[in-house]
Design an enzyme around this catalytic site. Structure first.
Site, PDB file in Angstrom:
ATOM      1  N   GLU A 180       0.850  -1.186   0.000  1.00 36.59           N
ATOM      2  CA  GLU A 180       0.000   0.000   0.000  1.00 36.59           C
ATOM      3  C   GLU A 180       0.887   1.238   0.000  1.00 36.59           C
ATOM      4  O   GLU A 180       2.086   1.154   0.298  1.00 36.59           O
ATOM      5  CB  GLU A 180      -0.934  -0.014   1.224  1.00 36.59           C
ATOM      6  CG  GLU A 180      -1.931  -1.166   1.193  1.00 36.59           C
ATOM      7  CD  GLU A 180      -2.904  -1.137   2.361  1.00 36.59           C
ATOM      8  OE1 GLU A 180      -2.812  -0.202   3.202  1.00 36.59           O
ATOM      9  OE2 GLU A 180      -3.753  -2.038   2.448  1.00 36.59           O
TER      10      GLU A 180
ATOM     11  N   GLY B 289       5.144   0.086   2.496  1.00 31.82           N
ATOM     12  CA  GLY B 289       6.346  -0.562   1.994  1.00 31.82           C
ATOM     13  C   GLY B 289       6.430  -2.014   2.403  1.00 31.82           C
ATOM     14  O   GLY B 289       5.521  -2.800   2.149  1.00 31.82           O
ATOM     15  N   SER B 290       7.494  -2.377   3.125  1.00 37.84           N
ATOM     16  CA  SER B 290       7.706  -3.763   3.531  1.00 37.84           C
ATOM     17  C   SER B 290       6.968  -4.143   4.812  1.00 37.84           C
ATOM     18  O   SER B 290       6.972  -5.308   5.201  1.00 37.84           O
ATOM     19  CB  SER B 290       9.208  -4.019   3.733  1.00 37.84           C
ATOM     20  OG  SER B 290       9.921  -3.838   2.526  1.00 37.84           O
TER      21      SER B 290
ATOM     22  N   ARG C   1      35.977  -4.310 -29.170  1.00 39.55           N
ATOM     23  CA  ARG C   1      36.556  -2.981 -28.971  1.00 39.55           C
ATOM     24  C   ARG C   1      38.079  -3.083 -28.850  1.00 39.55           C
ATOM     25  O   ARG C   1      38.600  -3.940 -28.128  1.00 39.55           O
ATOM     26  CB  ARG C   1      35.968  -2.369 -27.703  1.00 39.55           C
ATOM     27  CG  ARG C   1      36.561  -1.027 -27.303  1.00 39.55           C
ATOM     28  CD  ARG C   1      36.133   0.078 -28.221  1.00 39.55           C
ATOM     29  NE  ARG C   1      36.453   1.382 -27.640  1.00 39.55           N
ATOM     30  CZ  ARG C   1      36.416   2.510 -28.316  1.00 39.55           C
ATOM     31  NH1 ARG C   1      36.070   2.497 -29.596  1.00 39.55           N
ATOM     32  NH2 ARG C   1      36.695   3.645 -27.724  1.00 39.55           N
TER      33      ARG C   1
ATOM     34  N   GLN D 152      44.579  -6.700 -18.783  1.00 39.51           N
ATOM     35  CA  GLN D 152      44.376  -7.426 -17.532  1.00 39.51           C
ATOM     36  C   GLN D 152      43.207  -6.863 -16.719  1.00 39.51           C
ATOM     37  O   GLN D 152      42.437  -7.612 -16.102  1.00 39.51           O
ATOM     38  CB  GLN D 152      45.655  -7.389 -16.694  1.00 39.51           C
ATOM     39  CG  GLN D 152      45.610  -8.310 -15.478  1.00 39.51           C
ATOM     40  CD  GLN D 152      46.891  -8.258 -14.681  1.00 39.51           C
ATOM     41  OE1 GLN D 152      47.213  -7.226 -14.079  1.00 39.51           O
ATOM     42  NE2 GLN D 152      47.652  -9.347 -14.685  1.00 39.51           N
TER      43      GLN D 152
ATOM     44  N   HIS E 133      31.627  -1.228 -21.557  1.00 35.55           N
ATOM     45  CA  HIS E 133      31.135  -0.554 -22.768  1.00 35.55           C
ATOM     46  C   HIS E 133      31.613   0.898 -22.868  1.00 35.55           C
ATOM     47  O   HIS E 133      31.492   1.514 -23.940  1.00 35.55           O
ATOM     48  CB  HIS E 133      29.604  -0.570 -22.807  1.00 35.55           C
ATOM     49  CG  HIS E 133      29.024  -1.858 -23.300  1.00 35.55           C
ATOM     50  ND1 HIS E 133      29.011  -3.011 -22.559  1.00 35.55           N
ATOM     51  CD2 HIS E 133      28.437  -2.169 -24.482  1.00 35.55           C
ATOM     52  CE1 HIS E 133      28.424  -3.981 -23.242  1.00 35.55           C
ATOM     53  NE2 HIS E 133      28.074  -3.503 -24.421  1.00 35.55           N
ATOM     54  N   GLY E 134      32.125   1.443 -21.753  1.00 40.26           N
ATOM     55  CA  GLY E 134      32.584   2.825 -21.786  1.00 40.26           C
ATOM     56  C   GLY E 134      31.453   3.784 -22.121  1.00 40.26           C
ATOM     57  O   GLY E 134      30.308   3.590 -21.703  1.00 40.26           O
TER      58      GLY E 134
ATOM     59  N   GLU F 211       9.878  -8.145  -4.070  1.00 40.76           N
ATOM     60  CA  GLU F 211       9.731  -9.260  -3.124  1.00 40.76           C
ATOM     61  C   GLU F 211      10.568  -9.063  -1.862  1.00 40.76           C
ATOM     62  O   GLU F 211      11.017 -10.019  -1.239  1.00 40.76           O
ATOM     63  CB  GLU F 211      10.110 -10.603  -3.786  1.00 40.76           C
ATOM     64  CG  GLU F 211       9.504 -10.852  -5.142  1.00 40.76           C
ATOM     65  CD  GLU F 211       7.987 -10.963  -5.108  1.00 40.76           C
ATOM     66  OE1 GLU F 211       7.393 -10.711  -4.049  1.00 40.76           O
ATOM     67  OE2 GLU F 211       7.394 -11.299  -6.133  1.00 40.76           O
TER      68      GLU F 211
END
Length: 401
Positions: free
Chosen positions: A131, A135-136, A284, A295, A354-355, A379
């Site tokens: 509601e 919350g929890s 890349r 590394q 991905h930069g 959950e």
């Protein structure tokens, strides 16, 4: 090794089901997921495909027209689907929880009435606990049911209802003080009602309104809504199990398996993020070689893959524990906590690999970066999981002094 997160000890039937779902994800979900997500469009064609595969009835017993499969099989299917697009796994998750609650706690009449149509995907389930102000803290629920002859009158406002618009059956948890004297513990005066409704938004049946979709950062495509009850009349035979006061336990049972589901979603999203990261790292080039040969990137990939494997193993363990008939709240809490946290970390590492391109909507990782945070909350938050885990550990390791 063809891919991470393999599951040992599966039957031929389980392997065939997973292979079919994986092919469906690769061909029907991944190619269109990002485009549909950017438009916040409900994936009707994908849902129709899942219906044809029988996934809406995966765990519903064969006597009701389902496939009668285990929680493990279901969780592994969810992992595959979330790998394609997490929102699709959310569409079937709430349906699955309501079907599970009916199977475990429903009257024979309720099972006969709902489960065959749920197995066919003709009735779509959603469940509602939260509601706006709690919350929890489920014990703080204020929505209420009052007995009036052979009916109950429900009033109150519910929040964060996944599939609120598209569902036709909602399991709603409310307070019901009838038969429970003043001072009764809150969790003993709650009841779950099975509310049938029309799909769509606005007033979907007299006394029940589903406002429009909540606009979210991620987890798009699937509709997330409020649910407003104003004099909603429900017949007494739609109390789940036929007896009031058992709703809290019924919902917690459903949420327990739902936590395995969320763990599986985290595993699927993390798996996809790793795939995107390791693929991009080999495409890349910087300083005259693939960034995968640096590394620093290899260390990231090693950490990501280890987290994917660990989360998958814990998810599988929690599902198998529940399938064995044993209590699994400890394992489910651990799996949900670890998988959601690791998912966030793996997605962020793939984003970093991905930069600058990871910030572009042209790349799939951008979508995953916005989806992962939902798993930290769904959950039960990490804090709730740790509270459950801590209490259970103290039960198991009680000091005898």
């Amino acid at each position: 090794m063809a891919r991470l997160a393999q599951t040992h000890g599966l039957t031929d039937v389980q392997q065939e089901i997973l292979s079919t779902v994986r092919d469906f994800v690769d061909k029907e979900i991944i190619p269109v997921a990002t485009e549909l997500e950017h438009r916040d469009e409900y994936p009707q064609a994908i849902v129709d495909g899942l219906k044809e595969l029988g996934l809406f009835g995966l765990m519903i017993p064969e006597e009701y027209g389902g496939l009668g499969e285990s929680l493990l099989t279901y969780a592994l299917c969810v992992e595959e689907i979330a790998r394609g697009w997490m929102s699709v796994s959310g569409i079937i998750n709430t349906h699955f929880i309501v079907a599970y609650m009916l199977k475990q706690h429903g009257t024979e009449e309720q099972k006969d009435h709902f489960l065959p149509r749920m197995a066919a995907g003709d009735v779509r389930g959603a469940f509602s606990m939260s509601e706006p102000g709690l919350g929890s803290d489920v014990s703080a629920i204020t929505s209420k049911a009052v007995k009036d002859g052979d009916e109950y009158v429900l009033n109150g406002q519910k929040m964060w209802l996944t599939n609120g618009g598209t569902s036709t059956l909602v399991a709603v948890l409310v307070r019901s003080d009838e038969g429970h004297p003043e001072g009764t513990a809150p969790h003993k005066s709650m009841t779950t009602f099975l509310v049938e409704k029309e799909p769509g938004f606005g007033e979907v049946r007299p006394g029940l309104t589903i406002p429009g979709k909540i606009d979210k950062m991620g987890y798009k495509g699937v509709d997330t809504t409020e649910l407003i009850m104003d004099g909603l009349r429900i017949p007494a035979n739609r109390v789940l199990g036929g007896t009031t006061g058992r709703g809290f336990y019924q919902m917690m049972d459903g949420v327990e398996v739902g936590r395995v589901n969320v763990a599986a979603r985290g595993c699927g999203v993390a798996q996809r993020a790793f795939e995107l990261g390791v693929q991009y790292a080999q495409q890349r080039h910087t300083f005259g070689k693939q960034i995968a040969q640096h590394q620093a990137i290899q260390f990231k990939l090693a950490e990501m893959a280890t987290k994917v494997e660990a989360a998958h193993a814990m998810m599988v363990n929690a599902a198998r524990k529940k399938d064995s008939g044993e209590r699994n709240d400890l394992e489910a809490g651990m799996a949900k906590y670890l998988a959601s946290e690791y998912c966030k970390e793996v997605v962020e590492d793939a984003f970093r690999i991905h930069g600058g391109y990871g910030f572009s909507k042209e790349y799939e990782i951008e979508r995953l970066y916005r989806e992962a945070p939902m798993l930290l909350i769904g959950e039960g938050t990490a804090e709730i999981q740790k509270m459950i885990i801590g209490r259970r550990l103290l039960e198991e390791y009680r000091f005898q002094g």
